[in-house]
Scaffold this motif. Sequence first.
Motif, PDB file in Angstrom:
ATOM      1  N   VAL A 156       0.847  -1.192   0.000  1.00 40.21           N
ATOM      2  CA  VAL A 156       0.000   0.000   0.000  1.00 40.21           C
ATOM      3  C   VAL A 156       0.883   1.243   0.000  1.00 40.21           C
ATOM      4  O   VAL A 156       1.722   1.426   0.903  1.00 40.21           O
ATOM      5  CB  VAL A 156      -0.934   0.021   1.222  1.00 40.21           C
ATOM      6  N   VAL A 157       0.715   2.084  -1.015  1.00 42.56           N
ATOM      7  CA  VAL A 157       1.434   3.357  -1.111  1.00 42.56           C
ATOM      8  C   VAL A 157       0.428   4.490  -1.016  1.00 42.56           C
ATOM      9  O   VAL A 157      -0.779   4.258  -0.909  1.00 42.56           O
ATOM     10  CB  VAL A 157       2.236   3.441  -2.425  1.00 42.56           C
ATOM     11  N   GLU A 158       0.908   5.717  -1.071  1.00 41.25           N
ATOM     12  CA  GLU A 158      -0.013   6.850  -0.963  1.00 41.25           C
ATOM     13  C   GLU A 158      -0.667   7.169  -2.298  1.00 41.25           C
ATOM     14  O   GLU A 158      -1.890   7.266  -2.389  1.00 41.25           O
ATOM     15  CB  GLU A 158       0.699   8.089  -0.435  1.00 41.25           C
ATOM     16  N   CYS A 159       0.120   7.345  -3.337  1.00 43.80           N
ATOM     17  CA  CYS A 159      -0.399   7.846  -4.613  1.00 43.80           C
ATOM     18  C   CYS A 159      -0.920   6.711  -5.487  1.00 43.80           C
ATOM     19  O   CYS A 159      -0.257   5.688  -5.662  1.00 43.80           O
ATOM     20  CB  CYS A 159       0.682   8.602  -5.371  1.00 43.80           C
ATOM     21  N   GLU A 160      -2.077   6.921  -6.058  1.00 49.55           N
ATOM     22  CA  GLU A 160      -2.653   5.930  -6.949  1.00 49.55           C
ATOM     23  C   GLU A 160      -1.764   5.670  -8.158  1.00 49.55           C
ATOM     24  O   GLU A 160      -1.584   4.523  -8.581  1.00 49.55           O
ATOM     25  CB  GLU A 160      -4.044   6.371  -7.433  1.00 49.55           C
ATOM     26  N   SER A 161      -1.186   6.740  -8.721  1.00 46.68           N
ATOM     27  CA  SER A 161      -0.322   6.570  -9.885  1.00 46.68           C
ATOM     28  C   SER A 161       0.877   5.701  -9.552  1.00 46.68           C
ATOM     29  O   SER A 161       1.331   4.899 -10.368  1.00 46.68           O
ATOM     30  CB  SER A 161       0.137   7.932 -10.418  1.00 46.68           C
ATOM     31  N   SER A 162       1.399   5.837  -8.331  1.00 45.78           N
ATOM     32  CA  SER A 162       2.522   5.002  -7.912  1.00 45.78           C
ATOM     33  C   SER A 162       2.115   3.542  -7.842  1.00 45.78           C
ATOM     34  O   SER A 162       2.848   2.649  -8.282  1.00 45.78           O
ATOM     35  CB  SER A 162       3.048   5.468  -6.551  1.00 45.78           C
ATOM     36  N   ALA A 163       0.934   3.276  -7.291  1.00 42.89           N
ATOM     37  CA  ALA A 163       0.451   1.895  -7.209  1.00 42.89           C
ATOM     38  C   ALA A 163       0.324   1.280  -8.592  1.00 42.89           C
ATOM     39  O   ALA A 163       0.695   0.117  -8.812  1.00 42.89           O
ATOM     40  CB  ALA A 163      -0.892   1.852  -6.482  1.00 42.89           C
ATOM     41  N   VAL A 164      -0.177   2.050  -9.539  1.00 38.49           N
ATOM     42  CA  VAL A 164      -0.386   1.543 -10.901  1.00 38.49           C
ATOM     43  C   VAL A 164       0.948   1.187 -11.556  1.00 38.49           C
ATOM     44  O   VAL A 164       1.102   0.104 -12.136  1.00 38.49           O
ATOM     45  CB  VAL A 164      -1.150   2.582 -11.749  1.00 38.49           C
ATOM     46  N   VAL A 165       1.925   2.081 -11.477  1.00 34.71           N
ATOM     47  CA  VAL A 165       3.231   1.825 -12.096  1.00 34.71           C
ATOM     48  C   VAL A 165       3.950   0.680 -11.381  1.00 34.71           C
ATOM     49  O   VAL A 165       4.504  -0.220 -12.019  1.00 34.71           O
ATOM     50  CB  VAL A 165       4.108   3.094 -12.084  1.00 34.71           C
ATOM     51  N   LEU A 166       3.939   0.685 -10.060  1.00 32.81           N
ATOM     52  CA  LEU A 166       4.624  -0.356  -9.298  1.00 32.81           C
ATOM     53  C   LEU A 166       4.020  -1.732  -9.540  1.00 32.81           C
ATOM     54  O   LEU A 166       4.713  -2.747  -9.443  1.00 32.81           O
ATOM     55  CB  LEU A 166       4.585  -0.009  -7.805  1.00 32.81           C
ATOM     56  N   SER A 167       2.744  -1.778  -9.900  1.00 30.23           N
ATOM     57  CA  SER A 167       2.114  -3.076 -10.185  1.00 30.23           C
ATOM     58  C   SER A 167       2.736  -3.748 -11.392  1.00 30.23           C
ATOM     59  O   SER A 167       2.692  -4.979 -11.522  1.00 30.23           O
ATOM     60  CB  SER A 167       0.607  -2.893 -10.408  1.00 30.23           C
ATOM     61  N   GLU A 168       3.323  -2.961 -12.288  1.00 26.52           N
ATOM     62  CA  GLU A 168       4.001  -3.524 -13.452  1.00 26.52           C
ATOM     63  C   GLU A 168       5.490  -3.741 -13.189  1.00 26.52           C
ATOM     64  O   GLU A 168       6.094  -4.670 -13.709  1.00 26.52           O
ATOM     65  CB  GLU A 168       3.810  -2.605 -14.667  1.00 26.52           C
ATOM     66  N   LEU A 169       6.089  -2.869 -12.372  1.00 24.43           N
ATOM     67  CA  LEU A 169       7.501  -3.060 -12.036  1.00 24.43           C
ATOM     68  C   LEU A 169       7.690  -4.268 -11.121  1.00 24.43           C
ATOM     69  O   LEU A 169       8.680  -4.994 -11.242  1.00 24.43           O
ATOM     70  CB  LEU A 169       8.044  -1.804 -11.342  1.00 24.43           C
ATOM     71  N   PHE A 170       6.757  -4.502 -10.221  1.00 22.07           N
ATOM     72  CA  PHE A 170       6.837  -5.594  -9.253  1.00 22.07           C
ATOM     73  C   PHE A 170       5.511  -6.350  -9.237  1.00 22.07           C
ATOM     74  O   PHE A 170       4.688  -6.181  -8.324  1.00 22.07           O
ATOM     75  CB  PHE A 170       7.175  -5.051  -7.864  1.00 22.07           C
ATOM     76  N   PRO A 171       5.270  -7.183 -10.237  1.00 25.63           N
ATOM     77  CA  PRO A 171       3.961  -7.818 -10.417  1.00 25.63           C
ATOM     78  C   PRO A 171       3.663  -8.964  -9.461  1.00 25.63           C
ATOM     79  O   PRO A 171       2.556  -9.500  -9.494  1.00 25.63           O
ATOM     80  CB  PRO A 171       4.024  -8.328 -11.860  1.00 25.63           C
ATOM     81  N   ASP A 172       4.620  -9.349  -8.627  1.00 28.63           N
ATOM     82  CA  ASP A 172       4.360 -10.441  -7.696  1.00 28.63           C
ATOM     83  C   ASP A 172       3.681  -9.959  -6.421  1.00 28.63           C
ATOM     84  O   ASP A 172       3.597 -10.698  -5.443  1.00 28.63           O
ATOM     85  CB  ASP A 172       5.664 -11.161  -7.350  1.00 28.63           C
ATOM     86  N   SER A 173       3.218  -8.731  -6.427  1.00 27.24           N
ATOM     87  CA  SER A 173       2.457  -8.189  -5.312  1.00 27.24           C
ATOM     88  C   SER A 173       1.223  -7.488  -5.840  1.00 27.24           C
ATOM     89  O   SER A 173       1.169  -7.097  -7.015  1.00 27.24           O
ATOM     90  CB  SER A 173       3.321  -7.231  -4.500  1.00 27.24           C
ATOM     91  N   ILE A 174       0.237  -7.323  -4.989  1.00 26.16           N
ATOM     92  CA  ILE A 174      -0.963  -6.548  -5.314  1.00 26.16           C
ATOM     93  C   ILE A 174      -0.759  -5.152  -4.743  1.00 26.16           C
ATOM     94  O   ILE A 174      -0.583  -4.982  -3.532  1.00 26.16           O
ATOM     95  CB  ILE A 174      -2.220  -7.199  -4.723  1.00 26.16           C
ATOM     96  N   TRP A 175      -0.803  -4.151  -5.604  1.00 29.44           N
ATOM     97  CA  TRP A 175      -0.514  -2.778  -5.190  1.00 29.44           C
ATOM     98  C   TRP A 175      -1.795  -1.965  -5.030  1.00 29.44           C
ATOM     99  O   TRP A 175      -2.642  -1.936  -5.927  1.00 29.44           O
ATOM    100  CB  TRP A 175       0.414  -2.102  -6.197  1.00 29.44           C
ATOM    101  N   MET A 176      -1.906  -1.313  -3.891  1.00 28.37           N
ATOM    102  CA  MET A 176      -3.044  -0.454  -3.591  1.00 28.37           C
ATOM    103  C   MET A 176      -2.542   0.903  -3.129  1.00 28.37           C
ATOM    104  O   MET A 176      -1.336   1.098  -2.959  1.00 28.37           O
ATOM    105  CB  MET A 176      -3.926  -1.094  -2.513  1.00 28.37           C
ATOM    106  N   ALA A 177      -3.478   1.842  -2.937  1.00 25.20           N
ATOM    107  CA  ALA A 177      -3.102   3.180  -2.471  1.00 25.20           C
ATOM    108  C   ALA A 177      -4.148   3.696  -1.498  1.00 25.20           C
ATOM    109  O   ALA A 177      -5.331   3.407  -1.632  1.00 25.20           O
ATOM    110  CB  ALA A 177      -2.946   4.139  -3.649  1.00 25.20           C
ATOM    111  N   TYR A 178      -3.675   4.466  -0.516  1.00 22.62           N
ATOM    112  CA  TYR A 178      -4.603   5.062   0.445  1.00 22.62           C
ATOM    113  C   TYR A 178      -4.985   6.485   0.050  1.00 22.62           C
ATOM    114  O   TYR A 178      -5.840   7.106   0.692  1.00 22.62           O
ATOM    115  CB  TYR A 178      -4.035   5.018   1.862  1.00 22.62           C
ATOM    116  N   CYS A 179      -4.351   7.023  -0.959  1.00 18.08           N
ATOM    117  CA  CYS A 179      -4.708   8.312  -1.603  1.00 18.08           C
ATOM    118  C   CYS A 179      -4.267   9.534  -0.807  1.00 18.08           C
ATOM    119  O   CYS A 179      -3.473  10.322  -1.288  1.00 18.08           O
ATOM    120  CB  CYS A 179      -6.198   8.391  -1.895  1.00 18.08           C
TER     121      CYS A 179
END
Length: 269
Positions: free
Chosen positions: A155-178
């Motif tokens: 879980v990161v803060e920024c939604e855009s970060s979660a989206v990009v990180l989901s492709e850089l590190f696909p072995d995790s589920i990325w979410m954001a608290y906004c």
Amino acid sequence: MCTPLDPNDPRYSMDFVMPSMKMISACRADDFDFFQPFIAAGKLTVEQMRHAAQRYHLGKTKSGQPMYWMIDDMLQPLDAHIGQDAWISQLLKKREPLLQYWQVHHCLFGLHLLTNTNLTNNTNKKFSNSPILDSEKKDSFDSFDSCSEEKPICVVECESSAVVLSELFPDSIWMAYCTVPHLDIQLFEPLQGRTVTIYPCTDPCMSNILFFEELCDSVRKHYDITLSVDRTLEDHATDAQKSRHIDLLDFLLESLADSADINDQLTSN
């Protein structure tokens, strides 16, 4: 990856007064500026950008502002964060007087990824407490359509970060608290039984990480979640970076700009 939205879903019969699947479909987009530095650096492809945009059901306003839909684990759209400081619920309430009585509820951005996914359990890879320290994850894009009940959640803060990180590190589920004011311990209730790591933005006086450590203590008292706060930025970001309150994606991007190998840079410290 979340299965495509079914046009026959009864929620499609809803009009555009409230957040709906029809509203999501109407504003769908696949091209976003926050991906471009990683595409230019050869770390991600246009195909991966489109894949992530589809998975998170990203949209754009007519003026080009990104729309980050909050879709809960029942696949119900709750709201959308527009750009950095606007919400679609605010705009809808201004347009429809009857919606003044609408009590808006939020969830973690990306929560819908827990539902309707392909639980093939075809990978047993896990992140360490700091996934960017785990060399096994580098360039492992072959499994970014897979999802497992065992996948850790980041879980990161920024939604855009979660989206990009989901492709850089696909072995995790990325979410954001906004945003921090948006945080409530009830947002973590759907994550019970999961392993969750929060990656807060950094700051010069450590106030953010201390806040999240206290939050995690409260969440663990209420829910059965293996929850921790990652200290990568606290341990490796420079004083100048901390003064700019950077997040994990900022740190990775600036590491690329310095032509440094991320894993080598961190493991050498």
